[in-house]
Write an enzyme that holds these catalytic residues in place. Structure first.
Site, PDB file in Angstrom:
ATOM      1  N   ASP A   9       0.866  -1.189   0.000  1.00 34.12           N
ATOM      2  CA  ASP A   9       0.000   0.000   0.000  1.00 34.12           C
ATOM      3  C   ASP A   9       0.894   1.227   0.000  1.00 34.12           C
ATOM      4  O   ASP A   9       1.963   1.228   0.634  1.00 34.12           O
ATOM      5  CB  ASP A   9      -0.898  -0.003   1.249  1.00 34.12           C
ATOM      6  CG  ASP A   9      -2.108   0.908   1.073  1.00 34.12           C
ATOM      7  OD1 ASP A   9      -3.244   0.422   1.270  1.00 34.12           O
ATOM      8  OD2 ASP A   9      -1.924   2.118   0.752  1.00 34.12           O
ATOM      9  N   ASP A  10       0.478   2.263  -0.730  1.00 35.79           N
ATOM     10  CA  ASP A  10       1.306   3.467  -0.808  1.00 35.79           C
ATOM     11  C   ASP A  10       1.175   4.319   0.449  1.00 35.79           C
ATOM     12  O   ASP A  10       1.992   5.208   0.672  1.00 35.79           O
ATOM     13  CB  ASP A  10       0.944   4.289  -2.052  1.00 35.79           C
ATOM     14  CG  ASP A  10      -0.524   4.657  -2.085  1.00 35.79           C
ATOM     15  OD1 ASP A  10      -1.365   3.742  -1.875  1.00 35.79           O
ATOM     16  OD2 ASP A  10      -0.844   5.830  -2.305  1.00 35.79           O
ATOM     17  N   ASP A  53      -2.961  -3.204  -2.590  1.00 34.35           N
ATOM     18  CA  ASP A  53      -3.779  -2.011  -2.763  1.00 34.35           C
ATOM     19  C   ASP A  53      -3.938  -1.732  -4.260  1.00 34.35           C
ATOM     20  O   ASP A  53      -2.999  -1.901  -5.034  1.00 34.35           O
ATOM     21  CB  ASP A  53      -3.069  -0.833  -2.066  1.00 34.35           C
ATOM     22  CG  ASP A  53      -3.865   0.453  -2.168  1.00 34.35           C
ATOM     23  OD1 ASP A  53      -5.116   0.370  -2.194  1.00 34.35           O
ATOM     24  OD2 ASP A  53      -3.237   1.525  -2.230  1.00 34.35           O
ATOM     25  N   MET A  55      -5.212   1.348  -5.668  1.00 27.04           N
ATOM     26  CA  MET A  55      -4.866   2.731  -6.017  1.00 27.04           C
ATOM     27  C   MET A  55      -3.486   3.093  -5.502  1.00 27.04           C
ATOM     28  O   MET A  55      -3.307   3.353  -4.312  1.00 27.04           O
ATOM     29  CB  MET A  55      -5.903   3.693  -5.395  1.00 27.04           C
ATOM     30  CG  MET A  55      -7.321   3.441  -5.862  1.00 27.04           C
ATOM     31  SD  MET A  55      -7.551   3.950  -7.572  1.00 27.04           S
ATOM     32  CE  MET A  55      -7.598   5.728  -7.348  1.00 27.04           C
ATOM     33  N   ASN A 338      21.821 -61.050 -28.938  1.00 29.32           N
ATOM     34  CA  ASN A 338      22.110 -59.675 -29.360  1.00 29.32           C
ATOM     35  C   ASN A 338      23.026 -59.645 -30.581  1.00 29.32           C
ATOM     36  O   ASN A 338      22.805 -58.871 -31.520  1.00 29.32           O
ATOM     37  CB  ASN A 338      22.773 -58.902 -28.218  1.00 29.32           C
ATOM     38  CG  ASN A 338      21.746 -58.144 -27.381  1.00 29.32           C
ATOM     39  OD1 ASN A 338      20.666 -57.835 -27.869  1.00 29.32           O
ATOM     40  ND2 ASN A 338      22.082 -57.872 -26.138  1.00 29.32           N
ATOM     41  N   ASP A 347      15.900 -56.689 -27.446  1.00 31.62           N
ATOM     42  CA  ASP A 347      14.827 -56.012 -26.711  1.00 31.62           C
ATOM     43  C   ASP A 347      13.509 -56.770 -26.836  1.00 31.62           C
ATOM     44  O   ASP A 347      12.737 -56.863 -25.888  1.00 31.62           O
ATOM     45  CB  ASP A 347      14.659 -54.575 -27.231  1.00 31.62           C
ATOM     46  CG  ASP A 347      15.789 -53.665 -26.728  1.00 31.62           C
ATOM     47  OD1 ASP A 347      16.592 -54.126 -25.891  1.00 31.62           O
ATOM     48  OD2 ASP A 347      15.857 -52.497 -27.189  1.00 31.62           O
ATOM     49  N   GLU A 373      20.002 -58.700 -18.688  1.00 28.04           N
ATOM     50  CA  GLU A 373      19.052 -59.792 -18.897  1.00 28.04           C
ATOM     51  C   GLU A 373      18.759 -60.532 -17.595  1.00 28.04           C
ATOM     52  O   GLU A 373      18.293 -61.657 -17.597  1.00 28.04           O
ATOM     53  CB  GLU A 373      19.583 -60.757 -19.967  1.00 28.04           C
ATOM     54  CG  GLU A 373      20.839 -61.531 -19.595  1.00 28.04           C
ATOM     55  CD  GLU A 373      22.150 -60.799 -19.911  1.00 28.04           C
ATOM     56  OE1 GLU A 373      22.151 -59.548 -19.940  1.00 28.04           O
ATOM     57  OE2 GLU A 373      23.180 -61.478 -20.105  1.00 28.04           O
TER      58      GLU A 373
HETATM   59 MG   LIG Z   1      -3.552   3.521  -2.235  1.00 30.09          MG
END
Ligand SMILES: [Mg+2]
Length: 457
Positions: A9-10, A53, A55, A338, A347, A373
């Site tokens: 908030d400002d 805020d 604004m 293989n 596989d 395996e």
């Molecule tokens: Mg304000």
């Protein structure tokens, strides 16, 4: 519940006012006097909820919110916008900027605490999912998130539970084009419908003649299938007490009649976006866990899974004085398969072996690819003689029919050697158990292959 709240908030007096009230509830409080500072704090620190805020000179709250929500590093932090006037147009602007909620000045204490607590709860769920997803996989959370944005265009499937015809028609009209809406006029039927269909949000009217809508909210929260389903309450003016009870029960949001179309669609979009985000994280966690313990080639568990579970199964067997056996299988002369048929052929053999292995073990048995395996099966509640029979059945199953290789109809003969061992009464360890099975396997190999050797307990 402790969490870190950033108050933006400002006007310093406003910051102080909220800070004091939050500190009284044991929240940790960070503060910022302008938009850029707020964004920097969110990027650097662990902020759980932002109270923002609207604004402010320079960068206003809408812009701050939009920036936080568009950065994947901060987009999951819930933002509550604090507006001076309770204006629908401000709320819609805020929701479009991605705000999760609103409070109107002067801020009502009960609303402040209920909202903050409910968002902190949601945030901690998201955090846990983010943590699990990002620690178990190399792909960043940001990539997950960007994938999530791709699905935002699909219309959400929404259930409206309401018995008043005029109200149903109004909502149907408002959501035409932005949601795929089903209606349940009976709350009990609505409960089952919500449990059986994959809705992304459920809107529940409080205006039932003889049913308390909050009961439905609580039922939905207690059922596993609907625990994470967003619930929005459609309340009448003057029902603040009921709304607060609903928030405590875990509803995600509410709207007060007369309902504004823009606010409804914007709030619905926020709920759906959050649900999709969390669903995505949850799915990614589950998938990652599965990937981490599964052998990709055969779909069996992998060695990591075996290592973490064998100890548990072993301890349980010893503690309950129940038998436990393991078998180690090794395909005979796999290297020559293989060599003769390539790794693709190898596989194919491994996949088919795993399929036959799985077919011949029970659900409670733990079958894993140990590496190469070699496969291991752990058999709880199974003594040596029975384990030996199971092993013999598997050996015969492999030898009795040739294995297909490739898609050209080529087949080859495959055999397997098996070593079996069982937990000994008295002092025994997992390592010794595995070692005995390994020795038995070695004997099977040196004895001529295609055979089972069991180390008697
Ligand atoms: Mg304000």
């Amino acid at each position: 519940m402790t969490a870190r709240i950033l108050v933006v908030d400002d006007i310093p007096a406003n910051v102080r006012l909220l800070e004091v009230r939050l500190l009284a509830e044991y929240f940790e409080v960070l503060t910022a006097g302008n938009g850029p500072d707020a964004i920097e704090t969110c990027e650097n620190g662990k902020v759980d909820v932002v109270l923002l805020d609207v604004m402010m000179p320079g960068m206003d709250g809408f812009e701050v919110c939009k920036r936080l929500k568009s950065d994947p590093a901060t987009s999951h932090i819930p933002v509550v916008m604090i507006t001076a006037l309770d204006q629908v147009s401000d709320r819609v602007r805020g929701l479009e900027a991605g705000a999760d909620d609103f409070l109107t000045k002067p801020v009502n204490d009960l609303q402040l605490m209920t909202r903050v607590k409910s968002l902190v709860r949601l945030k901690s769920l998201t955090d846990e999912l983010r943590l699990r997803a990002s620690t178990t996989r190399n792909i960043g959370i940001e990539e997950l998130l960007s994938r999530n944005f791709a699905t935002e265009d699909t219309k959400p499937k929404v259930l409206l539970v309401d018995e008043r015809k005029s109200s149903i028609e109004r909502i149907q009209k408002m959501l035409r084009g932005s949601a795929d809406l089903d209606v349940a006029t009976d709350p009990n039927a609505g409960f089952f419908q919500a449990a059986e269909t994959a809705y992304e949000c459920v809107l529940i009217s409080t205006a039932f003649a003889d049913f308390d809508a909050l009961r439905l909210c609580s039922q939905l929260r207690s059922l596993d299938r609907t625990r994470f389903l967003p619930i929005m309450l459609l309340a009448d003016e003057g029902e603040e007490g009921r709304i607060i009870r609903g928030l405590e029960l875990g509803i995600n949001d509410y709207l007060t009649r007369p309902i504004d179309q823009h606010e409804l669609t914007a709030r619905l979009r926020t709920q759906v976006r959050r649900k999709r985000y969390n669903d995505q994280l949850r799915a990614s966690v589950t998938q990652t866990i599965e990937m981490a313990v599964t052998d990709a080639l055969t779909g069996l568990h992998n060695r990591r899974y075996l290592d973490s579970h064998l100890e548990t199964l072993f301890d349980r067997a010893v503690a309950r004085r129940r038998p436990l056996s393991v078998m180690i299988t090794d395909l005979d002369r796999f290297k020559s398969i293989n060599d003769a048929h390539g790794h693709d052929g190898g596989d194919d053999v491994l996949r088919e072996f795993a399929r036959r292995l799985r077919k011949n073990v029970r659900g409670i048995d733990l079958a894993c690819r140990f590496g190469g395996e070699e496969f291991v099966v752990v058999m709880p509640d199974t003594d040596g003689p029975i384990a030996e029979k199971v092993a013999e059945r598997i050996r015969a199953e492999i030898a009795q029919a040739p294995f297909a290789i490739g898609s050209g109809g080529k087949t080859i003969e495959v055999t397997v050697s098996v070593g079996v061992s069982s937990v000994l009464r008295g002092a025994d360890t997992v390592a010794a158990l595995m070692k005995r099975a390994d020795l038995a396997l070695y004997e099977a190999k040196s004895g001529g292959r295609n055979r089972v050797v069991a180390k008697a307990a």
